[in-house]
Design an enzyme around this catalytic site. Structure first.
Site, PDB file in Angstrom:
ATOM      1  N   SER A  27       0.900  -1.160  -0.119  1.00  0.00           N
ATOM      2  CA  SER A  27      -0.075  -0.013   0.108  1.00  0.00           C
ATOM      3  C   SER A  27       0.757   1.321  -0.115  1.00  0.00           C
ATOM      4  O   SER A  27       1.949   1.129   0.252  1.00  0.00           O
ATOM      5  CB  SER A  27      -0.822   0.083   1.352  1.00  0.00           C
ATOM      6  OG  SER A  27      -0.043   0.465   2.383  1.00  0.00           O
ATOM      7  N   LYS A  28       0.156   2.316  -0.173  1.00  0.00           N
ATOM      8  CA  LYS A  28       0.870   3.738  -0.188  1.00  0.00           C
ATOM      9  C   LYS A  28       1.817   3.898   1.011  1.00  0.00           C
ATOM     10  O   LYS A  28       2.743   4.429   1.226  1.00  0.00           O
ATOM     11  CB  LYS A  28      -0.149   4.892  -0.747  1.00  0.00           C
ATOM     12  CG  LYS A  28       0.669   6.240  -0.396  1.00  0.00           C
ATOM     13  CD  LYS A  28      -0.030   7.237  -1.254  1.00  0.00           C
ATOM     14  CE  LYS A  28       0.249   8.442  -0.694  1.00  0.00           C
ATOM     15  NZ  LYS A  28       1.462   8.687  -0.249  1.00  0.00           N
ATOM     16  N   ARG A  29       0.954   3.524   2.265  1.00  0.00           N
ATOM     17  CA  ARG A  29       1.409   3.580   3.681  1.00  0.00           C
ATOM     18  C   ARG A  29       2.714   2.959   3.752  1.00  0.00           C
ATOM     19  O   ARG A  29       3.608   3.285   4.279  1.00  0.00           O
ATOM     20  CB  ARG A  29       0.351   2.929   4.414  1.00  0.00           C
ATOM     21  CG  ARG A  29      -0.968   3.603   4.808  1.00  0.00           C
ATOM     22  CD  ARG A  29      -1.356   4.439   5.775  1.00  0.00           C
ATOM     23  NE  ARG A  29      -0.940   3.795   7.187  1.00  0.00           N
ATOM     24  CZ  ARG A  29      -1.574   2.798   7.956  1.00  0.00           C
ATOM     25  NH1 ARG A  29      -2.878   2.656   7.307  1.00  0.00           N
ATOM     26  NH2 ARG A  29      -1.304   2.324   8.959  1.00  0.00           N
ATOM     27  N   GLY A  37       4.991   2.728   1.513  1.00  0.00           N
ATOM     28  CA  GLY A  37       6.286   3.118   0.671  1.00  0.00           C
ATOM     29  C   GLY A  37       6.316   4.469   1.582  1.00  0.00           C
ATOM     30  O   GLY A  37       7.627   4.991   1.660  1.00  0.00           O
ATOM     31  N   ASP A  38       5.503   5.053   2.399  1.00  0.00           N
ATOM     32  CA  ASP A  38       5.690   6.206   3.145  1.00  0.00           C
ATOM     33  C   ASP A  38       6.423   6.015   4.459  1.00  0.00           C
ATOM     34  O   ASP A  38       7.556   6.560   4.838  1.00  0.00           O
ATOM     35  CB  ASP A  38       4.380   7.028   3.692  1.00  0.00           C
ATOM     36  CG  ASP A  38       3.299   7.455   2.589  1.00  0.00           C
ATOM     37  OD1 ASP A  38       4.156   7.892   1.574  1.00  0.00           O
ATOM     38  OD2 ASP A  38       2.330   7.697   2.711  1.00  0.00           O
TER      39      ASP A  38
END
Ligand code: GLU
Length: 505
Positions: A262-264, A266-267
């Site tokens: 998920s994008k999370r 990546g962050d």
């Protein structure tokens, strides 16, 4: 019978930036199309107006342009089967909705969102299907004149697919084999909404795949649960003979642990999940992209190609042409692929080494400008050439390694460990000797310097290189000294030497 020409499509919904998993899906479609001499279509599935995000379509097109994934037909390109934006195909879908209604394969339902909500509260695990549709407000339960009256009065309705229960539906998947699901677990999916006079994803997707002569549907695993419904829809529409083959690709998983990427992630771990930087038009948030983070498109392609497939050998560096030749859809893995972003950085390093200096130079030039340096492109290219083998993952990592090419050392000081170690009592005098020797050279190329300095060093027993490096760099980093001095030129080299000799007295 000859096989039809391979036609595949990538069919994103413009609901935001393209996720890196979507890029992998598009890439596999591209490889498959190319290796079969077929066509790849870009279709924009924008029938859900509530999720439409402005700029997303342009973002998708720009992403593929950057990555070198070319479409043969579709939005932004054209072709014989357009329009390729689903919101522009209303009339086409309406025909097939009517066909299904006339043939009693679909029905009209008037249940309001509130009524459906109430029903869900009442009946545990409520599903709108053969067992419940008889209790709902639809054209199967209401008298025909009442249905007509409601529609004439402008009452909003949906059209639902009438799924016959108790049948094993087979999905023939190129990766997963025969996937069997009993139709009783399917609900009567909404195919059309009168509110916006548009079909839902399911109907539009099937109608377009049929009309666009799509032969293979290659898409993410998240669509596998929809596939049995799609098989039933092909049959209901009378298109079973030309149904495409399916291939549902493995999920991309978190780099560290189970679950979907998920994008999370990546962050949290510091890597991009989007191909390009994305400016969210609503929140104003900016998410970084592979391009802006300094990845080469070839490295991203190579990295993604191996997430879910491999050539069956140890070879990891594969060009697009090699991928097209070797890719094998039937040998994709069923299990999810861990998104090893560290491996992605490794690929970038390998591609930096493979790419010629002049191609890399503009990226480094940009970094130089950000640091207030403007230099002719030949000089930027030369520095890239001297420095890129220094195990860098990204071109921007070059700057701290080689700022001295453009900026003379600000201070010379014994506080620097390398300087302390290499600057002795006699060094000032030795550097003065070296400076005179260099002063006498007309040809200041690395070769000419070497031809003069090496014999001098041999003769005198002076090993000048580390101290010379202190003079030109101020510390212990940088390339071969002759190359460095040649790059700086005679004047700058001698200036730096004299300043160092003074400063370190
Ligand atoms: N519009 C769907 C998506 O956003 C397409 C899925 C499919 O390929 O059928 O991915």
């Amino acid at each position: 019978m000859t096989e039809p020409t391979v036609r595949v499509r990538f069919a994103p919904s413009p609901t935001g930036p393209l996720h890196i998993g979507g890029v992998r899906t598009a890439l596999y479609n591209y490889l498959f199309a190319r290796q079969h001499g077929g066509q790849l279509i870009l279709r924009i599935e924008d029938t859900d107006s509530s999720r439409f995000v402005p700029g997303a379509e342009e973002y998708i097109i720009e992403s593929f342009r950057w990555l070198g994934i070319h479409f043969d037909e579709g939005v932004g390109i054209g072709g014989d089967y357009g329009p390729y934006r689903q919101s522009e195909r209303r009339d086409i879908y309406r025909r097939y909705v009517d066909q299904l209604l006339n043939e009693d394969k679909a029905y009209i339902a008037f249940d309001t969102p509130e009524e459906l909500e109430a029903k869900r509260g009442e009946v545990k695990n409520f599903q709108y299907d053969a067992s419940t549709r008889g209790q709902m407000r639809n054209s199967l339960t209401l008298p025909a004149d009442e249905v007509k009256r409601l529609i004439d009065a402008g009452t909003q309705y949906v059209v639902r697919f009438k799924v016959e229960p108790g049948e094993d539906v087979h999905v023939d998947d190129l990766i997963r084999g025969d996937v069997k699901i009993n139709s009783s677990i399917l609900d009567d999916k909404v195919l059309y909404k009168s509110a916006d006079d548009l079909p839902t994803y399911h109907l539009a997707n099937i109608v377009d795949d049929h009309l666009m002569h799509v032969t293979h549907v290659i898409r993410g695993e998240e669509w596998l649960p929809s596939a049995p419904l799609h098989v039933l829809l092909y049959r209901a529409l009378g298109w079973a003979d030309t149904m495409p083959r399916f291939a549902h690709l493995p999920l991309l998983l978190k780099p560290d642990g189970k679950g979907k990427l998920s994008k999370r992630d990546g962050d949290r771990l510091g890597f991009p999940v989007f191909p390009l930087e994305w400016h969210d038009p609503k929140s104003g948030d900016i998410s970084t992209g592979y391009r802006e983070s300094g990845y080469l498109p070839e490295a991203v392609i190579n990295f993604l190609a191996l997430l879910g497939w491999n050539p069956g050998t140890d070879q990891e560096i594969l060009s697009m042409d090699e991928l097209i030749r070797l890719f094998d859809i039937g040998h994709c893995s069923k299990a999810g692929a861990k998104f090893d972003y560290v491996k992605g950085m490794w690929f970038n390093r390998e591609y930096i080494l493979k790419t010629d200096d002049a191609t890399l130079a503009p990226a480094f030039d940009k970094i130089l400008r950000q640091n207030g340096i403007t230099a002719p492109m030949e000089r930027v290219t030369a520095v890239v050439g001297m420095m890129k083998m220094k195990k860098i993952n990204f071109i921007h990592e070059l700057w701290p390694l080689c700022d001295f090419f453009f900026i003379a050392p600000g201070t010379y000081s014994m506080d620097d460990k390398f300087t302390r170690k290499n600057w002795k009592e006699t060094t000032g005098a030795e550097m003065s000797q070296l400076a005179s020797l260099l002063e006498g050279l007309d040809d200041f190329s690395a070769e000419a310097q070497k031809a003069a300095v090496d014999p001098w060093a041999e003769q005198t027993g002076i090993k000048p290189w580390n101290a010379w490096r202190v003079c030109l760099v101020g510390t212990g980093k940088g390339p071969d000294m002759y190359e460095l001095a040649a790059f700086l030129g005679k004047e700058e080299t001698l200036n730096r030497m004299h300043r160092a000799i003074e400063a370190l007295k």
